[in-house]
Design a protein around this motif. Structure first.
Motif, short mmCIF file in Angstrom:
data_model
loop_
_atom_site.label_atom_id
_atom_site.label_comp_id
_atom_site.label_asym_id
_atom_site.label_seq_id
_atom_site.Cartn_x
_atom_site.Cartn_y
_atom_site.Cartn_z
N PHE A 42 0.79 -1.22 0.00
CA PHE A 42 0.00 0.00 0.00
C PHE A 42 0.83 1.28 0.00
N VAL A 83 8.34 2.29 -2.83
CA VAL A 83 8.82 3.06 -1.67
C VAL A 83 9.19 2.14 -0.51
N CYS A 107 1.35 15.71 4.31
CA CYS A 107 0.48 14.53 4.40
C CYS A 107 1.18 13.27 3.93
N PHE A 109 1.21 11.91 1.04
CA PHE A 109 0.52 11.09 0.04
C PHE A 109 1.26 11.09 -1.29
N GLY B 23 6.52 4.14 3.38
CA GLY B 23 5.34 3.50 2.79
C GLY B 23 4.53 2.68 3.77
N ALA B 25 2.63 4.08 6.35
CA ALA B 25 1.50 4.82 6.92
C ALA B 25 0.21 4.33 6.25
N ARG B 26 -0.87 4.30 7.00
CA ARG B 26 -2.10 3.74 6.46
C ARG B 26 -3.16 4.81 6.20
N PHE B 27 -3.62 4.82 4.96
CA PHE B 27 -4.68 5.73 4.51
C PHE B 27 -5.96 4.92 4.29
N ASP B 29 -7.78 4.05 1.77
CA ASP B 29 -7.88 3.00 0.74
C ASP B 29 -6.97 1.82 1.05
N ASP B 30 -6.17 1.93 2.10
CA ASP B 30 -5.32 0.80 2.50
C ASP B 30 -6.06 -0.08 3.51
N GLU B 32 -9.20 -2.33 5.21
CA GLU B 32 -10.32 -3.22 4.98
C GLU B 32 -10.84 -3.58 6.36
N ASP B 114 -15.77 -5.92 -7.21
CA ASP B 114 -14.65 -4.97 -7.22
C ASP B 114 -15.06 -3.72 -7.99
N MET B 193 -4.26 15.54 -2.59
CA MET B 193 -3.79 14.45 -3.44
C MET B 193 -4.52 13.14 -3.17
N GLU B 194 -5.00 12.97 -1.95
CA GLU B 194 -5.85 11.81 -1.68
C GLU B 194 -7.31 12.28 -1.78
N THR B 195 -8.10 11.52 -2.51
CA THR B 195 -9.51 11.87 -2.68
C THR B 195 -10.33 11.38 -1.48
N SER B 244 -4.43 10.97 6.61
CA SER B 244 -5.27 11.54 5.58
C SER B 244 -4.38 12.31 4.62
N GLY B 245 -4.58 12.07 3.33
CA GLY B 245 -3.68 12.62 2.33
C GLY B 245 -4.01 14.02 1.89
N ARG B 278 -10.32 10.65 -9.19
CA ARG B 278 -9.99 12.07 -9.40
C ARG B 278 -11.04 12.76 -10.27
#
Ligand code: FES
Ligand code: FES
Lengths: 162, 803
Positions: A42, A83, A107, A109, B23, B25-27, B29-30, B32, B114, B193-195, B244-245, B278
């Motif tokens: 991710f 990354v 952030c 992102f 890489g 960090a959890r957002f 969309d990562d 479930e 999906d 950048m994150e929706t 949060s992005g 986007r």
């Protein structure tokens, strides 16, 4: 040439950050989705899915590439760097360290893609000018930082290593 | 650490960074968070304005992999409309029911195995539309014979109020000079950048909803979501993602989607995940308002500003969506800006059009407000033949008059505006800059200098939104006031410290700063302290104002953190005092210990003392509650409801910004080159200089984008023309001008640490400072952003640059 019928899933094997990974992809599955949702890596982010923002950039066989503009089946057998592979042996790479020192991320992102691009950029251009760094960064959108910190970080690492 | 041995004020590198850089960090969309998720995709209207004649979902429902389809009719049966502070008969549902009102409005939702399959099925839904005339022009929208978005309202003007402070009529009658500017301000968005992203789960017996999302608050909207879903607050659990992005206010606007997903989860019987793409974001999320306003400024010949009139016409888009109409009221009680002027008239008209509904965006109402005020100051200076810096100096609120009660009710806590101005002039080399302008002009080049100043409100009084209601309506509705900050600090049985800020940051480094504050109070290091910034409405201490907006972290949340840390420190000191056989006042927390003041060798490890509150309750001082789980709820001082004359203290702290821009315009291409940009800030006491600088640089980038390139464009039919990042142009690294930053910081007496909020920064001023410089370069005042090549080239070709 490989032909895959719509709706069928194809096995894709790749080496990511030095480890072999396998998963299934349809013909239309984007590499970004494959990395994230099939391989559960991710760290690579998706900001636009139309090739503009650069957030999804990964290294494929030595080149920085937008993973939202590749299908997973196209990279079968490739060497991919993401990354997650930049910090070797658990310690941050000099570029990652510099990003932290210069507050080059907020952030975070956009950061994965930028680190991948910048790492490859410095390999081919170890002593860039500020304009060259900005030019390279023009392939990425960051909405938080105004880019200043990352320009400084990249120049700092370049200066230190040259 | 600082020289004084404190973490607060030091450029502590961020705690957040390592996970983000590697890489890990959890957002959203990562995540479930529940098994059995289905993926949602939304069918969106291709029309700006049309009746929905029919929606045929049969082919989509039977498509392999599809779990189910939900339409607007289903949603309207399962939810109640979402209200706003403006009482008009508008039924706002998160999905169009019988009519679409903007291109991009959701019309149906497909849930499938999906996202790819869900999007396939969207194409199988057949919607018959009967197009209606689009309402895109603000002036025409206000005509009596305009087509209406909401028939029941009877007009597209959904809100109209006017306000008088002092005696504006007399001021304008007595003025030597009145400057009037009619201006338009573009619609743009900070496009994080994150929706948007959310996972919604409905569970029966008893009915309850859980929504994981990257929603940023304000959590006053939780109450609205409960109302829409018909559940009490304890049956709607909101949990925010660890990271949060970016947001910049935009992620406030996702709450209707959260209601939609929650209702759809109930209707379809499965948990649903939706990640906005986007294209959806650019047509269907939220944006700052575009406006067509006028400002009038009444001056005496010596430059004294004696009266202001703001005639605001705000395009709210298709619905007035809570917390709107807050964007026109956020700056209202500070309508005098940084100046002494006491006679002010404000007229606000909010108009619905067939555009995306507006909402929070960086600066929230500030960029538009300061555009009016500060354009008028530069135009006034030119009209009177006074220097743009000098005219401001003559009107500033003097440094010895703080706290200052503004005519419309804001209480400015502290400031030294003249010192800020002087610093900006010094950093800009103002005299030399002006000489350079003269030389450039002698050579026939188009060179201009512009200025803008702002006061920066932080930590909102939730009650300011009720200015949208008349005093009588407010009295009927019952009292509203305040903006609570909350924080919980716990020490677990191993003696380690966790701070919970419920502040939903999106990159602002809250975890780092919270750890600095707690470390100082507890005698620990920031590395000793873990910080949880996300919200869980079922388990955390939160309130209406929780969330991340209006610069509230360093003006409100920080005081809650400080207060919770003080409670923990007091307890640890009391426990240690008994074991050390001294009075609690004689115990200090330092270097990871609780020790006797002046006798550092008489010390106990912090961890052991704190852990004792769990392990050995019988050994605690008499009457002490065991364990350490301290929650502080702080109510910032002075935030009462609006009075009967519509005055309200709208915010806790007021920073100050002074920006100066010099531009050169290329006659051949219309390109505006920013030659110099200086920005001086008063952020109160600086908590972390690294983060403060980062916020200033980031706000500048948004301001530059708004000034030079960003605009959400629609054609006359209401089709969005900026639906991709190839059309909606965000600033990239080569376009960023160099920024020179300065500080004249005056500590706030309204906050315990003297800090002020500062996240909006130059996003509020760069469009104005650059517009003023463009006006100066071209010798004309009718200049509106964004200053794109075409637009500026037209101005140049139209005879600009006579000067
Ligand atoms: S997500 Fe691939 S370029 Fe934006
Ligand atoms: S750090 Fe947030 S988008 Fe770059």
């Amino acid at each position: 040439m490989l032909r895959i019928k719509p709706g069928t899933r194809h096995r894709v094997t790749v080496t990511v950050n030095g480890r072999r990974h396998g998963g299934f992809a349809e013909a239309r599955t984007l590499l970004s989705d494959f990395l994230r949702h099939e391989l559960k890596l991710f760290g690579t982010h998706v900001g636009c899915e139309h090739g503009v923002c650069g957030a999804c950039t990964v290294n494929i066989d030595g080149r920085a590439v937008r993973s939202c503009l590749r299908f997973a089946v196209q990279v079968d057998g490739a060497e991919i760097g993401t990354v997650e592979g930049l910090a070797e042996g658990g310690s941050l790479s000099p570029l990652q360290e510099a990003f932290r020192r210069h507050h080059a991320l907020q952030c975070g992102f956009c950061t994965a893609g930028i680190l991948i691009s910048a790492t490859q950029f410095l390999e081919t251009n170890p002593d860039p000018t500020e304009d060259e760094v900005r030019d390279m960064l023009s392939g990425h959108i960051c909405r938080c930082t105004g880019y200043e910190g990352m320009v400084r970080a990249i120049l700092d690492v370049a200066g230190g290593s040259s | 650490m600082t020289e004084g041995g404190r973490w607060v004020g030091a450029p502590v590198p961020r705690k957040e960074d390592e996970a983000l850089l590697t890489g890990h960090a959890r957002f959203i969309d990562d995540m479930e968070p529940v098994p059995g998720l289905r993926h949602a995709a939304l069918l969106r209207s291709p029309h700006a304005h049309a009746d929905i004649v029919s929606v045929d979902i049969s082919n989509a429902v039977s498509h392999p992999g599809v779990h189910g389809v939900v339409t607007g009719v289903d949603i309207s049966a399962a939810t109640r409309p979402i209200p706003s502070a403006v009482r008009v008969p508008i039924d706002y549902y998160p999905m169009a029911v019988d009519k679409v009102r903007y291109a991009g409005e959701p019309v149906a939702l497909v849930a499938a195995e999906d996202r790819y399959v869900a999007e396939d099925a969207l194409e199988l839904i057949e919607v018959e539309y009967r197009p209606l005339p689009p309402v895109m022009d603000l002036d025409a929208a206000m005509d009596d014979d305009s087509p209406l978005l909401h028939e029941a309202v009877g007009s597209n003007v959904v809100h109209h109020r006017s306000f008088r402070y002092g005696d504006p009529e007399t001021a304008f009658a007595e003025a030597d000079r009145v400057v009037r500017l009619d201006w338009t301000f573009p619609r743009y968005s900070s496009t994080p950048m994150e929706t948007y992203g959310a996972v919604a789960q409905f569970e029966p017996a008893p009915d309850r909803y859980t929504i994981w999302s990257n929603f940023q608050g304000p959590f006053i909207l939780h109450a609205l979501m409960c109302g829409a879903l018909g559940v009490p607050g304890n049956r709607l659990r909101l949990i925010t993602s660890p990271q949060s992005g970016g947001s910049f206010g935009i992620k406030q606007g996702m709450y209707p989607y959260m209601v939609l997903l929650a209702a759809a989860s109930r209707l379809l019987g499965v948990p649903l995940k939706w990640i906005e793409d986007r294209l959806e974001h650019l047509v269907g999320s939220s944006a700052a308002s575009n406006r067509e306003d006028a400002v009038e400024a009444a001056f005496r010949n010596d430059g004294t500003l004696i009266g202001l009139k703001f005639l605001n016409v705000v395009d709210v888009g298709a619905f007035i969506r809570a917390p709107e109409p807050a964007s026109v009221y956020r700056m209202h009680s500070a309508s005098n800006g940084a100046y002494r002027v006491g006679n002010i008239y404000v007229d606000n008209r909010l108009v619905t059009t067939n555009r995306l509904p507006i909402g929070l965006n960086r600066g929230y109402g500030g960029p538009q407000f300061f555009f009016a005020l500060e354009r008028a100051m530069d135009a006034g200076a030119r009209a009177l033949g006074i220097d743009i810096a000098e005219i401001r100096r003559r009107n500033f609120i003097p440094r010895d008059s703080f706290p200052y009660r503004a005519p419309a009710g804001a209480i400015y806590d502290a400031g030294d505006y003249e010192a800020g101005l002087d610093r900006a002039l010094e950093l800009a080399g103002y005299e030399e800059l002006r000489a350079g302008r003269d030389r450039a002009r002698d050579e026939g080049r188009l060179f201009g200098i512009g200025m803008a100043t702002a006061i920066e409100p932080s930590g909102s009084n939730m009650a300011y939104v009720t200015l949208a209601q008349t005093p009588e309506e407010r009295a009927r509705a019952g009292g509203r006031s305040g903006g609570l900050g909350t924080c919980t600090i716990s020490v677990d049985p191993t003696g380690s410290v966790t701070v919970k800020t419920v502040s939903t940051p999106a990159g602002q480094g809250h975890a780092t700063v919270a750890a600095q504050v707690a470390a100082d109070a507890l005698g620990l290091t920031p590395d000793d302290i873990d910080v949880v910034t996300e919200v869980d409405t079922l388990t955390g201490a939160w309130s209406l104002a929780s969330g991340n907006y209006a610069n509230r972290f360093s003006s409100v949340v920080i005081d809650a953190i400080g207060e919770a840390a003080r409670l923990v420190a007091d307890k640890v000191r009391a426990v240690a005092a008994e074991d050390l056989e001294v009075a609690a006042e004689d115990v200090e927390l330092a270097d990871g210990t609780a020790r006797v003041v002046g006798v550092p060798e008489k010390a106990l490890p912090f961890r052991r003392v704190a852990a004792k509150t769990h392990w050995h309750p019988a050994g605690l001082p008499d009457g002490m509650t065991p364990g350490i789980f301290e929650t502080a709820i702080v109510s910032p001082p002075g935030l009462g409801p609006p009075d009967e004359r519509d005055r309200v203290a709208s915010a806790v702290t007021f920073g100050f910004i002074c920006d100066l821009a010099a531009v050169e315009i290329d006659r051949g291409t219309g390109r505006v080159e920013v030659r110099k940009y200086v920005s001086v800030h008063d952020v109160g006491n600086v908590l972390n200089p690294l983060i403060v600088e980062g916020q200033i640089l980031g706000g500048f980038a948004h301001g530059v984008g708004g000034a030079l390139m960003e605009e959400m464009v629609y054609d006359e039919e209401g089709n969005p023309l900026s639906g991709t990042f190839a059309d909606y142009l965000c600033v990239t690294a080569p376009e960023m001008p160099a920024l020179t930053v300065g500080h004249v910081d005056t500590p706030s007496p309204h906050t315990a640490l003297g800090a002020k909020g500062m996240g909006d920064g130059c996003s509020m001023l760069a469009p104005t400072a650059i517009a003023n410089a463009v006006a100066d370069a071209l010798g004309r005042e009718d200049v509106d952003p964004p200053f794109t090549l075409n637009r500026v080239w037209d101005l140049v070709a139209d005879g600009g640059g006579a000067g």
